[in-house]
Design a protein around this motif. Sequence first.
Motif, PDB file in Angstrom:
ATOM      1  N   ASP A 272      -5.446   0.988  -6.120  1.00 25.35           N
ATOM      2  CA  ASP A 272      -4.890   2.059  -5.523  1.00 25.35           C
ATOM      3  C   ASP A 272      -5.023   1.575  -3.907  1.00 25.35           C
ATOM      4  OD1 ASP A 272      -3.622   4.218  -4.703  1.00 25.35           O
ATOM      5  OD2 ASP A 272      -5.525   5.484  -4.885  1.00 25.35           O
ATOM      6  N   LEU A 273      -4.069   1.005  -3.480  1.00 26.39           N
ATOM      7  CA  LEU A 273      -4.066   0.474  -2.021  1.00 26.39           C
ATOM      8  C   LEU A 273      -3.431   1.655  -1.038  1.00 26.39           C
ATOM      9  CD1 LEU A 273      -2.966  -3.180  -2.300  1.00 26.39           C
ATOM     10  CD2 LEU A 273      -5.181  -2.393  -2.637  1.00 26.39           C
TER      11      LEU A 273
ATOM     12  N   GLY B 127       3.742   0.934  -2.201  1.00 30.45           N
ATOM     13  CA  GLY B 127       2.888   0.666  -3.467  1.00 30.45           C
ATOM     14  C   GLY B 127       3.311  -0.511  -3.921  1.00 30.45           C
ATOM     15  N   LEU B 128       2.250  -0.796  -4.965  1.00 29.18           N
ATOM     16  CA  LEU B 128       2.417  -2.168  -5.776  1.00 29.18           C
ATOM     17  C   LEU B 128       3.762  -2.313  -6.300  1.00 29.18           C
ATOM     18  CD1 LEU B 128      -0.902  -2.460  -7.153  1.00 29.18           C
ATOM     19  CD2 LEU B 128      -0.107  -3.831  -5.330  1.00 29.18           C
TER      20      LEU B 128
ATOM     21  N   PHE C 251      -8.081  -2.029   2.255  1.00 28.89           N
ATOM     22  CA  PHE C 251      -6.855  -1.390   1.893  1.00 28.89           C
ATOM     23  C   PHE C 251      -7.371  -0.703   0.596  1.00 28.89           C
ATOM     24  CE2 PHE C 251      -4.340  -3.689   4.978  1.00 28.89           C
ATOM     25  CZ  PHE C 251      -3.062  -2.831   5.128  1.00 28.89           C
ATOM     26  N   GLY C 252      -8.395  -0.873   0.052  1.00 28.91           N
ATOM     27  CA  GLY C 252      -8.955  -0.404  -1.230  1.00 28.91           C
ATOM     28  C   GLY C 252      -9.046  -1.234  -2.483  1.00 28.91           C
ATOM     29  N   ALA C 253      -8.820  -2.486  -2.294  1.00 28.86           N
ATOM     30  CA  ALA C 253      -9.056  -3.190  -3.742  1.00 28.86           C
ATOM     31  C   ALA C 253     -10.282  -3.391  -4.243  1.00 28.86           C
ATOM     32  CB  ALA C 253      -8.242  -4.469  -3.385  1.00 28.86           C
ATOM     33  N   LYS C 254     -10.452  -3.560  -5.138  1.00 26.09           N
ATOM     34  CA  LYS C 254     -11.865  -3.787  -5.968  1.00 26.09           C
ATOM     35  C   LYS C 254     -11.830  -5.401  -6.103  1.00 26.09           C
ATOM     36  CE  LYS C 254     -14.840  -2.990  -9.958  1.00 26.09           C
ATOM     37  NZ  LYS C 254     -14.837  -2.519 -11.400  1.00 26.09           N
TER      38      LYS C 254
ATOM     39  N   ALA D  98       0.754  -1.228   0.013  1.00 28.34           N
ATOM     40  CA  ALA D  98       0.133  -0.049   0.122  1.00 28.34           C
ATOM     41  C   ALA D  98       0.763   1.147  -0.105  1.00 28.34           C
ATOM     42  CB  ALA D  98      -0.844  -0.030   1.308  1.00 28.34           C
ATOM     43  N   GLU D  99       0.294   2.439  -0.313  1.00 28.32           N
ATOM     44  CA  GLU D  99       0.988   3.637  -0.267  1.00 28.32           C
ATOM     45  C   GLU D  99       0.813   4.035   0.922  1.00 28.32           C
ATOM     46  OE1 GLU D  99       2.861   5.140  -2.507  1.00 28.32           O
ATOM     47  OE2 GLU D  99       2.296   4.093  -4.257  1.00 28.32           O
ATOM     48  N   GLY D 100       1.889   4.522   1.917  1.00 27.01           N
ATOM     49  CA  GLY D 100       1.726   5.210   2.980  1.00 27.01           C
ATOM     50  C   GLY D 100       2.060   4.225   4.186  1.00 27.01           C
ATOM     51  N   LYS D 101       1.679   4.641   5.419  1.00 24.49           N
ATOM     52  CA  LYS D 101       2.011   4.167   6.814  1.00 24.49           C
ATOM     53  C   LYS D 101       0.863   2.936   7.192  1.00 24.49           C
ATOM     54  CE  LYS D 101       1.932   6.118  10.458  1.00 24.49           C
ATOM     55  NZ  LYS D 101       2.169   7.100  11.665  1.00 24.49           N
TER      56      LYS D 101
END
Length: 437
Positions: A231-232, A79-80, A208-211, A36-39
């Motif tokens: 976009d995780l 990120g990925l 985390f935001g996955a579709k 993921a992006e960020g902490k």
Amino acid sequence: MTDELRVAPGGALRGEIDVPGDKSISHRAVMFGALAEGKTRIERFLPGQDCLSTIDCFRRLGIVIEQLSPTDVVVQGKGLRGLTEPSDILDVGNSGTTLRLMAGILAGQPFFSVLTGDSSIRRRPMGRVTAPLTAMGAVIRGRDGGRLAPIAIDGAASALKPLTYSSPVASAQVKSALLLAGLYTEGETAVREPYASRDHTERMLTAFGAKLQVAQEPEGAYCATITGFPDLRGQVITVPGDISSAAFFLVAATIVPGSAVLLRHVGMNPTRDGVIEVLQAMGAKIRSENERMEAGEPVADLYVESASLRGTVVSGGQIPRLIDEIPILAVAALFAEGRTEFRDAAELRVKETDRIATVAAELRKFGACVEEREDGMIIEGGRPLQGATVESHGDHRIAMAMAVAALQAAGETVIHGASCMDVSFPGFARYLASLRS
């Protein structure tokens, strides 16, 4: 802890304990936080050896991970596409979850990597993961045609493509590996199972935001579908207590007369709660209190009292929901009136040990009547047990199950190789002693 544990029968078990964090969820929180992006902050992380192997592997992949305390972990996600090629082999230790899920992640990376583990890991089958990953375009080499670790993954050799895969077994590790590889495809990757295995991956990736879509299909079948390149975003994850760890105390308090124990903060995921369902069907007195949701997972406190048990049959769609709890359910069966049968559980043959063979062999040392079958066991309950010298075979669940059986065996039991308990339940012996004081 030392490598030898001595357990003698004693009085009732009474008190309250906080169950250590769920191993499956702790693994995934580190992995998904890294992608993921960020902490991502992980509270109530399980600092067992398996989960620490996951942290070590991702550090070698360039991820900064800080342990503020043994159970409080911060992952600085990149990120990925943020992982970097490791300069050395990635060693997963004894963790099959780390090995299989990382195979899915590494298949989508633009670099070369090698995964290995201890002697037990190097015997565990990887073909069920590497074959569908290869069908997605992954380039994987390993012993026995890629079916055994060490395995080498050349992520730069080929781009992954979406896949619709029907798994012959309900396996959360297989499903998760393919869904994680699906993060790196242009399109949708779908995994079908004959029954729903544990769904921590689906729940957490969605958070985390996955579709990601799931569907219950006819005759109990299950399908999870993920869309590539989501976009995780980093999250705060509070890990619930591990129901697999709680199971040892659920059985212990049930079989020791006069016991009453409260287990706090236990994860009650419906793909994992089969052990409670079976114990209650056998006559156990287990009550769920303070039910709530935390980080997308159902959680509750469990109150258990001693009870008389009766035999039962455990089979079919129940098995994926309690596969890791069969060793301790076999102990419960020793104290049940009549016969208990475990069927459709051939998956136990390829765990940390052949858990059908090792459970049967070690319980017989107590004087138990256990018949080994190709896909399970038949146990005749009600026979008096005698303390024995038993072996863990390096398997944490075998060691803890033997410790619970020893609570109701006449005389002292000595468990050799007990330090392996730290893989999933650091301090198990201390927890047990706290309820006996």
